[in-house]
Structure formats: structure tokens, C-alpha cells
Design an enzyme around this catalytic site. Sequence first.
Site, mmCIF file in Angstrom:
data_model
loop_
_atom_site.group_PDB
_atom_site.id
_atom_site.type_symbol
_atom_site.label_atom_id
_atom_site.label_comp_id
_atom_site.label_asym_id
_atom_site.label_seq_id
_atom_site.Cartn_x
_atom_site.Cartn_y
_atom_site.Cartn_z
ATOM 1 N N CYS A 222 -4.491 -0.983 -3.913
ATOM 2 C CA CYS A 222 -5.032 -1.227 -2.578
ATOM 3 C C CYS A 222 -6.228 -2.159 -2.752
ATOM 4 C CB CYS A 222 -5.375 0.079 -1.842
ATOM 5 S SG CYS A 222 -6.700 1.056 -2.539
ATOM 6 N N CYS B 145 -2.751 -4.296 0.179
ATOM 7 C CA CYS B 145 -3.459 -5.329 -0.596
ATOM 8 C C CYS B 145 -3.000 -6.726 -0.195
ATOM 9 C CB CYS B 145 -3.312 -5.110 -2.101
ATOM 10 S SG CYS B 145 -1.686 -5.449 -2.777
ATOM 11 N N CYS C 207 -1.323 -9.117 -4.585
ATOM 12 C CA CYS C 207 -0.568 -8.518 -5.673
ATOM 13 C C CYS C 207 0.439 -9.532 -6.224
ATOM 14 C CB CYS C 207 0.153 -7.267 -5.175
ATOM 15 S SG CYS C 207 0.812 -6.264 -6.505
#
Length: 141
Positions: A10, A84, A88
Site C-alpha cells: 500500500c 498503491c 507497483c
Amino acid sequence: MSKPSVLFVCVHNAGRSQMAAGFLATLGGDQVEVRSAGSAPADAVNPAAVAAMAEVGIDIADQTPKILLPDTVESSDVVITMGCGDACPYFPGVRYLNWKLPDPAGKDVDSVRPIRDEIETRIRDLLTDLGVTPTAPPRAV
């Protein structure tokens, strides 16, 4: 997959991902490798998340937010993102899941409990999916 590696990501690695990692480490025991990281880690784990997890007997107070590194993603079997965004990195062969969960940042313990409970449910489902028997029965809520 003998011992799956699961990475929770996150933004701040201070709430959702820390709670998920705590549940997976507790319920999966040594059958799963557990990691968590954030795209912009906070200075400390959210105190409301720490308190909510302590209520169910899981201590995450000693955890520290960690920065998300590409090699951590690449060496994981399953990457579970929790808000996120595009931070990522993507690697072929890695299984990605996106769990849409409210951010507990700035919330009190009463508001964090439902998020915690939803994470526990998802962790139990993940363990089943990975073929791992949870080390503890479901809690009566």
C-alpha cells in the site's frame, strides 16, 4: 509452490498492508513467506491499526514501514496491492491481486475494526487459495 511468498503493498505501508501481513504471518505460520512494503512509506505504523490488531491478539507494534523495491516484487509469488496505484512494478510470472479497502489513515480504532475484519476474511480466503491450512479457527465477531 512449496512455500509461497506473498507481498502486501500500500502507499504508506502503515495500515492495510501491515494488518494483512500480521494476519498472514499469524494464520499461515511458517507455511508462507510474508512481506509488506509501501510506495511512499510512513515513519511509523498507524497506531489505530496497531490497536485494532492487538484486540485480536496480533502484535504489529514492532513493525516498521518499508520501501517497495522492484526485486521484492519480482521475487514474490503473489503481490497484493491495496491502493498503491501505478507505483507497483509489473513482472511476468508474478500473480497480482488488487484489494480495494478503505485507507485507515487518520481513522480511530472503531473505524479501523471493519477494515481489519475484512482483511482477515480475505487472508483466510487467500490461504485456502494457496492450499495452506490456517493455524487458528475463524474468530467469532
